[in-house]
Scaffold this motif. Sequence first.
Motif, PDB file in Angstrom:
ATOM      1  N   GLU A 109       0.836  -1.207   0.000  1.00  0.00           N
ATOM      2  CA  GLU A 109       0.000   0.000   0.000  1.00  0.00           C
ATOM      3  C   GLU A 109       0.872   1.259   0.000  1.00  0.00           C
ATOM      4  OE1 GLU A 109      -3.313   2.308  -0.288  1.00  0.00           O
ATOM      5  OE2 GLU A 109      -3.146   0.143  -0.537  1.00  0.00           O
ATOM      6  N   ALA A 110       1.971   1.225   0.739  1.00  0.00           N
ATOM      7  CA  ALA A 110       2.891   2.375   0.759  1.00  0.00           C
ATOM      8  C   ALA A 110       3.493   2.595  -0.630  1.00  0.00           C
ATOM      9  CB  ALA A 110       3.996   2.147   1.790  1.00  0.00           C
ATOM     10  N   GLU A 111       3.859   1.519  -1.306  1.00  0.00           N
ATOM     11  CA  GLU A 111       4.396   1.647  -2.669  1.00  0.00           C
ATOM     12  C   GLU A 111       3.339   2.222  -3.605  1.00  0.00           C
ATOM     13  OE1 GLU A 111       5.809  -2.285  -3.535  1.00  0.00           O
ATOM     14  OE2 GLU A 111       7.639  -2.010  -2.344  1.00  0.00           O
ATOM     15  N   ASN A 112       2.091   1.811  -3.428  1.00  0.00           N
ATOM     16  CA  ASN A 112       0.999   2.337  -4.245  1.00  0.00           C
ATOM     17  C   ASN A 112       0.813   3.834  -3.995  1.00  0.00           C
ATOM     18  OD1 ASN A 112      -1.270   2.319  -5.974  1.00  0.00           O
ATOM     19  ND2 ASN A 112      -2.623   2.079  -4.223  1.00  0.00           N
ATOM     20  N   ILE A 113       0.876   4.244  -2.738  1.00  0.00           N
ATOM     21  CA  ILE A 113       0.746   5.670  -2.402  1.00  0.00           C
ATOM     22  C   ILE A 113       1.893   6.462  -3.025  1.00  0.00           C
ATOM     23  CG2 ILE A 113       0.871   7.335  -0.499  1.00  0.00           C
ATOM     24  CD1 ILE A 113      -0.667   5.200   1.185  1.00  0.00           C
ATOM     25  N   LEU A 114       3.120   5.933  -2.919  1.00  0.00           N
ATOM     26  CA  LEU A 114       4.265   6.629  -3.504  1.00  0.00           C
ATOM     27  C   LEU A 114       4.155   6.734  -5.016  1.00  0.00           C
ATOM     28  CD1 LEU A 114       7.144   5.120  -1.359  1.00  0.00           C
ATOM     29  CD2 LEU A 114       6.429   7.504  -1.401  1.00  0.00           C
ATOM     30  N   ALA A 115       3.549   5.728  -5.645  1.00  0.00           N
ATOM     31  CA  ALA A 115       3.450   5.723  -7.105  1.00  0.00           C
ATOM     32  C   ALA A 115       2.313   6.602  -7.615  1.00  0.00           C
ATOM     33  CB  ALA A 115       3.272   4.296  -7.607  1.00  0.00           C
ATOM     34  N   SER A 116       1.170   6.570  -6.938  1.00  0.00           N
ATOM     35  CA  SER A 116       0.003   7.231  -7.528  1.00  0.00           C
ATOM     36  C   SER A 116      -0.552   8.410  -6.723  1.00  0.00           C
ATOM     37  CB  SER A 116      -1.111   6.208  -7.750  1.00  0.00           C
ATOM     38  OG  SER A 116      -1.509   5.643  -6.527  1.00  0.00           O
ATOM     39  N   LEU A 121       1.904  13.457   0.089  1.00  0.00           N
ATOM     40  CA  LEU A 121       3.079  13.399   0.958  1.00  0.00           C
ATOM     41  C   LEU A 121       3.802  14.737   1.075  1.00  0.00           C
ATOM     42  CD1 LEU A 121       4.523  10.020  -0.352  1.00  0.00           C
ATOM     43  CD2 LEU A 121       2.962  10.387   1.568  1.00  0.00           C
ATOM     44  N   ASP A 122       3.344  15.744   0.341  1.00  0.00           N
ATOM     45  CA  ASP A 122       4.007  17.048   0.374  1.00  0.00           C
ATOM     46  C   ASP A 122       3.937  17.655   1.775  1.00  0.00           C
ATOM     47  OD1 ASP A 122       4.593  16.843  -2.286  1.00  0.00           O
ATOM     48  OD2 ASP A 122       2.903  18.081  -2.948  1.00  0.00           O
ATOM     49  N   LEU A 123       5.056  18.243   2.175  1.00  0.00           N
ATOM     50  CA  LEU A 123       5.123  18.913   3.473  1.00  0.00           C
ATOM     51  C   LEU A 123       4.460  20.279   3.398  1.00  0.00           C
ATOM     52  CD1 LEU A 123       8.847  18.186   4.370  1.00  0.00           C
ATOM     53  CD2 LEU A 123       6.841  17.212   5.466  1.00  0.00           C
ATOM     54  N   PRO A 124       3.875  20.733   4.491  1.00  0.00           N
ATOM     55  CA  PRO A 124       3.369  22.106   4.492  1.00  0.00           C
ATOM     56  C   PRO A 124       4.541  23.067   4.293  1.00  0.00           C
ATOM     57  CG  PRO A 124       2.822  20.959   6.541  1.00  0.00           C
ATOM     58  CD  PRO A 124       3.654  20.045   5.726  1.00  0.00           C
ATOM     59  N   LEU A 125       4.374  24.049   3.473  1.00  0.00           N
ATOM     60  CA  LEU A 125       5.399  25.029   3.116  1.00  0.00           C
ATOM     61  C   LEU A 125       6.558  24.413   2.329  1.00  0.00           C
ATOM     62  CD1 LEU A 125       5.608  27.080   6.438  1.00  0.00           C
ATOM     63  CD2 LEU A 125       4.242  27.583   4.410  1.00  0.00           C
ATOM     64  N   GLY A 126       6.404  23.200   1.832  1.00  0.00           N
ATOM     65  CA  GLY A 126       7.432  22.574   0.992  1.00  0.00           C
ATOM     66  C   GLY A 126       8.602  22.031   1.785  1.00  0.00           C
ATOM     67  N   ILE A 127       9.608  21.612   1.041  1.00  0.00           N
ATOM     68  CA  ILE A 127      10.815  21.048   1.656  1.00  0.00           C
ATOM     69  C   ILE A 127      11.606  22.174   2.320  1.00  0.00           C
ATOM     70  CG2 ILE A 127      12.997  19.869   1.171  1.00  0.00           C
ATOM     71  CD1 ILE A 127      11.588  18.501  -1.158  1.00  0.00           C
ATOM     72  N   PRO A 128      12.102  21.946   3.537  1.00  0.00           N
ATOM     73  CA  PRO A 128      12.905  22.985   4.198  1.00  0.00           C
ATOM     74  C   PRO A 128      14.141  23.325   3.362  1.00  0.00           C
ATOM     75  CG  PRO A 128      12.339  21.250   5.736  1.00  0.00           C
ATOM     76  CD  PRO A 128      11.921  20.778   4.385  1.00  0.00           C
ATOM     77  N   THR A 129      14.472  24.590   3.310  1.00  0.00           N
ATOM     78  CA  THR A 129      15.664  25.041   2.593  1.00  0.00           C
ATOM     79  C   THR A 129      16.715  25.462   3.606  1.00  0.00           C
ATOM     80  OG1 THR A 129      14.884  27.320   2.522  1.00  0.00           O
ATOM     81  CG2 THR A 129      14.259  25.901   0.673  1.00  0.00           C
TER      82      THR A 129
END
Length: 149
Positions: A109-116, A121-129
């Motif tokens: 199920e995790a692989e399915n979520i990662l694929a589709s 999975l996006d973080l709020p405010l994006g990836i930390p810089t």
Amino acid sequence: MGFLLSKSMDANFKKQQEFMLLNARLQMERQILMQNQMRERQMAMQMAWSREFLKYYVSFFTVATLGLTVGAIKRKKPSLLAPIVPLGFILTYQMDSAYGTLNYRMRGEAENILASERDRLDLPLGIPTFESIEKARRAKSSLISILEK
């Protein structure tokens, strides 16, 4: 003469770059292997915990089932057997978690979520810089220096 000197410096510089690239690659491979070993150890501990918990839960389930069955027979109230059903579901889940295929199904199920469904999975405010981390660090360090005064 200057041409020969710059030519040897260029060759030296290229060798140094190749060495640094190889070193960075080795370091990253080691870090990936270390993180994977840590993940495997954590999963093994989690599975061991599930198996240990199952031992205690089976004991509880057995005592509860026997007690409820005896109580239902003595009092002639079959409704006393009702708690066995949800307790049975919990027992089944724990057995599947400890010895069954739950981990394989979760991985699928995790692989399915990662694929589709990657957008979930996006973080709020994006990836930390680097800048956002530095800003937070500076704010915290100035707060600490104010508190120390």
